[in-house]
Design a protein around this motif. Structure first.
Motif, PDB file in Angstrom:
ATOM      1  N   GLU A  52      -5.826 -14.424  38.106  1.00  0.00           N
ATOM      2  CA  GLU A  52      -5.506 -13.001  37.950  1.00  0.00           C
ATOM      3  C   GLU A  52      -6.280 -12.112  38.916  1.00  0.00           C
ATOM      4  N   LYS A  53      -7.514 -12.499  39.209  1.00  0.00           N
ATOM      5  CA  LYS A  53      -8.362 -11.682  40.081  1.00  0.00           C
ATOM      6  C   LYS A  53      -9.137 -12.567  41.043  1.00  0.00           C
ATOM      7  N   GLY A  54      -9.545 -11.965  42.180  1.00  0.00           N
ATOM      8  CA  GLY A  54     -10.450 -12.622  43.102  1.00  0.00           C
ATOM      9  C   GLY A  54      -9.804 -13.629  44.041  1.00  0.00           C
ATOM     10  N   THR A  55     -10.662 -14.435  44.673  1.00  0.00           N
ATOM     11  CA  THR A  55     -10.239 -15.450  45.635  1.00  0.00           C
ATOM     12  C   THR A  55     -10.945 -16.760  45.298  1.00  0.00           C
ATOM     13  N   SER A  56     -10.201 -17.833  45.303  1.00  0.00           N
ATOM     14  CA  SER A  56     -10.790 -19.150  45.044  1.00  0.00           C
ATOM     15  C   SER A  56     -10.430 -20.097  46.179  1.00  0.00           C
ATOM     16  N   TYR A  57     -11.225 -21.155  46.295  1.00  0.00           N
ATOM     17  CA  TYR A  57     -11.014 -22.164  47.319  1.00  0.00           C
ATOM     18  C   TYR A  57     -11.000 -23.527  46.633  1.00  0.00           C
ATOM     19  N   PHE A  58      -9.837 -24.153  46.613  1.00  0.00           N
ATOM     20  CA  PHE A  58      -9.657 -25.454  45.979  1.00  0.00           C
ATOM     21  C   PHE A  58      -9.500 -26.532  47.052  1.00  0.00           C
ATOM     22  N   GLU A  59      -9.956 -27.740  46.731  1.00  0.00           N
ATOM     23  CA  GLU A  59      -9.620 -28.922  47.507  1.00  0.00           C
ATOM     24  C   GLU A  59      -8.822 -29.837  46.593  1.00  0.00           C
ATOM     25  N   ILE A  60      -7.566 -30.101  46.969  1.00  0.00           N
ATOM     26  CA  ILE A  60      -6.682 -30.940  46.167  1.00  0.00           C
ATOM     27  C   ILE A  60      -6.191 -32.078  47.048  1.00  0.00           C
ATOM     28  N   ASP A  61      -6.614 -33.285  46.728  1.00  0.00           N
ATOM     29  CA  ASP A  61      -6.253 -34.459  47.528  1.00  0.00           C
ATOM     30  C   ASP A  61      -6.494 -34.233  49.022  1.00  0.00           C
ATOM     31  N   PHE A  62      -7.735 -33.816  49.348  1.00  0.00           N
ATOM     32  CA  PHE A  62      -8.221 -33.686  50.717  1.00  0.00           C
ATOM     33  C   PHE A  62      -7.593 -32.519  51.488  1.00  0.00           C
ATOM     34  N   GLU A  63      -6.813 -31.690  50.809  1.00  0.00           N
ATOM     35  CA  GLU A  63      -6.232 -30.510  51.446  1.00  0.00           C
ATOM     36  C   GLU A  63      -6.881 -29.266  50.844  1.00  0.00           C
ATOM     37  N   LYS A  85     -15.255 -22.962  46.072  1.00  0.00           N
ATOM     38  CA  LYS A  85     -15.894 -21.655  46.074  1.00  0.00           C
ATOM     39  C   LYS A  85     -15.035 -20.695  45.264  1.00  0.00           C
ATOM     40  N   ALA A  86     -15.657 -19.717  44.633  1.00  0.00           N
ATOM     41  CA  ALA A  86     -14.902 -18.717  43.878  1.00  0.00           C
ATOM     42  C   ALA A  86     -15.576 -17.359  44.050  1.00  0.00           C
ATOM     43  N   GLU A  87     -14.777 -16.364  44.302  1.00  0.00           N
ATOM     44  CA  GLU A  87     -15.295 -15.017  44.542  1.00  0.00           C
ATOM     45  C   GLU A  87     -14.666 -14.049  43.544  1.00  0.00           C
ATOM     46  N   GLY A  88     -15.411 -13.733  42.482  1.00  0.00           N
ATOM     47  CA  GLY A  88     -14.995 -12.744  41.510  1.00  0.00           C
ATOM     48  C   GLY A  88     -13.678 -13.031  40.821  1.00  0.00           C
ATOM     49  N   ILE A  89     -13.430 -14.291  40.495  1.00  0.00           N
ATOM     50  CA  ILE A  89     -12.116 -14.601  39.939  1.00  0.00           C
ATOM     51  C   ILE A  89     -12.113 -14.520  38.409  1.00  0.00           C
ATOM     52  N   GLU A  90     -10.939 -14.214  37.883  1.00  0.00           N
ATOM     53  CA  GLU A  90     -10.634 -14.362  36.475  1.00  0.00           C
ATOM     54  C   GLU A  90      -9.336 -15.154  36.391  1.00  0.00           C
ATOM     55  N   PHE A  91      -9.263 -16.055  35.434  1.00  0.00           N
ATOM     56  CA  PHE A  91      -8.078 -16.906  35.378  1.00  0.00           C
ATOM     57  C   PHE A  91      -7.778 -17.322  33.945  1.00  0.00           C
ATOM     58  N   CYS A  92      -6.505 -17.605  33.710  1.00  0.00           N
ATOM     59  CA  CYS A  92      -6.075 -18.224  32.464  1.00  0.00           C
ATOM     60  C   CYS A  92      -5.722 -19.667  32.776  1.00  0.00           C
TER      61      CYS A  92
END
Length: 285
Positions: A52-63, A85-92
C-alpha cells in the motif's frame, strides 16, 4: 545470510494458523517479520501481498524487483525469495494453503506462475484494499459460527481479484489460440514432472500430440523449443539448491533425476556459462 542448510529452508504456516489461512496488515516496523523475510526461503503455502505504501526490493528466484506502491505480489509455494530492502512500506498479506483454495483458482495460479509484481491503478487498488480489510475482519472474528467458511470464501474472492489483474495482462482464455493452449498445458506438465521427465517425446505423449507439433506450438509462442524449457526449469531448481543448500553437486544432480553426474555438470556449464561450483561460489561471495 545464515549458514547453508542441507536443503532449501521451507517456512510453514505458524501453528496458530492451523486452519491453513493467515491474513493481516503490517508496517515494516514489524521487526520480527522483516528479520525473517531478509533470509532466502520458500513457503509451503501461497503468498499474496498488497503493498500500500513505500518501496520494497524483493529477490525472487535470483531476479531482483523494485516494487513501488500500490502493487500486488504473488509468490508461489516453490519460489525462493527474500526481502532485500524496504523503505517506509505498509502491506497486507494473505497466506493460504492448497486445501483452502478454490480448485479453479489453484489451476489458474499454476498457469500464471512465476508471476512478476504488478502495479495497480487507483480503482483496482481500492477494490483489493477493501477486500483485504474484509478478510482481516473475518479472520479476527474467531467467535463466528461460520468462521472458517466465511473466511475461506472471502479469501478466495480476494484471490480472484489478484488473478483478474494478472489475467488482464495476458490473453483472455477465450482468445487463446490452439498454440497458446498447448503451450500452457506443456508448461503446467513441465512444472509437475520436470524431475522425472526430461524428454520432449514424453511431454508430447502426455498431451496426445506429436513431438514436431508440440515443438511448433511452444516455439511459436515462446521463441524457444521444448528442450530449452525443460533444461531451463531443471537449471533453475539446480541454482536454488546450489545457493540455498550445502548439498554437493553430485547430490543435486541425483535429486534432479540425473544418475550421470558428469552429464549434469556439462549441462549446467553449457546452459549458464559456468560450472555449478563457480555459480555457488560466485553467489556466496
Amino acid at each position: 545470510m545464515t549458514g547453508k542448510s542441507k536443503s532449501i529452508p521451507v517456512r510453514p504456516l505458524a501453528k496458530e494458523f492451523d486452519k491453513g489461512i493467515a491474513v493481516g496488515k503490517y508496517p515494516i516496523a514489524d521487526l520480527r517479520l522483516s528479520e525473517e523475510a531478509e533470509y532466502s526461503h520458500r513457503h509451503d503455502y501461497h503468498f499474496f501481498i498488497l503493498q500500500e505504501k513505500g518501496t520494497s526490493y524483493f529477490e525472487i528466484d535470483f531476479e531482483k524487483h523494485q516494487i513501488k506502491k500500490p502493487s500486488i505480489i504473488y509468490i508461489a509455494p516453490n519460489q525462493v525469495h527474500r526481502v532485500l530492502k524496504a523503505e517506509g512500506i505498509e502491506f497486507c498479506l494473505l497466506a493460504i494453503n492448497n486445501e483452502n483454495l478454490h480448485p479453479e483458482y489453484l489451476e489458474l495460479l499454476q498457469e500464471i506462475s512465476p508471476a512478476k509484481p504488478l502495479p495497480l491503478d487507483s480503482k483496482h487498488f481500492s477494490l483489493i484494499s477493501q477486500t483485504f480489510l474484509l478478510c482481516i475482519n473475518l479472520f479476527e472474528d474467531r467467535e463466528s459460527k461460520l468462521y472458517l467458511s466465511s473466511l475461506k470464501d472471502s479469501c478466495n474472492t480476494l484471490i480472484s481479484l489478484f488473478l483478474s489483474q494478472y489475467l488482464e495482462k495476458s490473453k483472455q482464455a477465450d482468445a487463446l489460440s490452439r498454440f497458446d493452449l498447448i503451450t500452457k498445458a506443456f508448461k503446467l506438465a513441465l512444472e509437475n514432472n520436470f524431475i522425472k521427465t526430461k524428454r520432449p517425446a514424453d511431454y508430447a505423449q502426455k498431451l496426445n500430440i506429436s513431438v514436431p507439433y508440440l515443438n511448433e506450438c511452444v516455439k511459436n509462442i515462446t521463441g524457444f523449443p521444448v528442450s530449452y524449457h525443460i533444461q531451463q526449469r531443471v537449471i533453475l531448481e539446480a541454482k536454488r539448491l546450489l545457493y540455498h543448500s550445502n548439498k554437493s553437486v553430485k547430490e543435486i544432480a541425483a535429486e534432479l533425476g540425473y544418475e550421470d553426474y558428469a552429464y549434469f555438470s556439462r549441462l549446467f556449464n553449457k546452459t549458464t556459462g559456468m560450472t555449478a561450483l563457480t555459480f555457488r561460489n560466485k553467489n556466496h561471495d
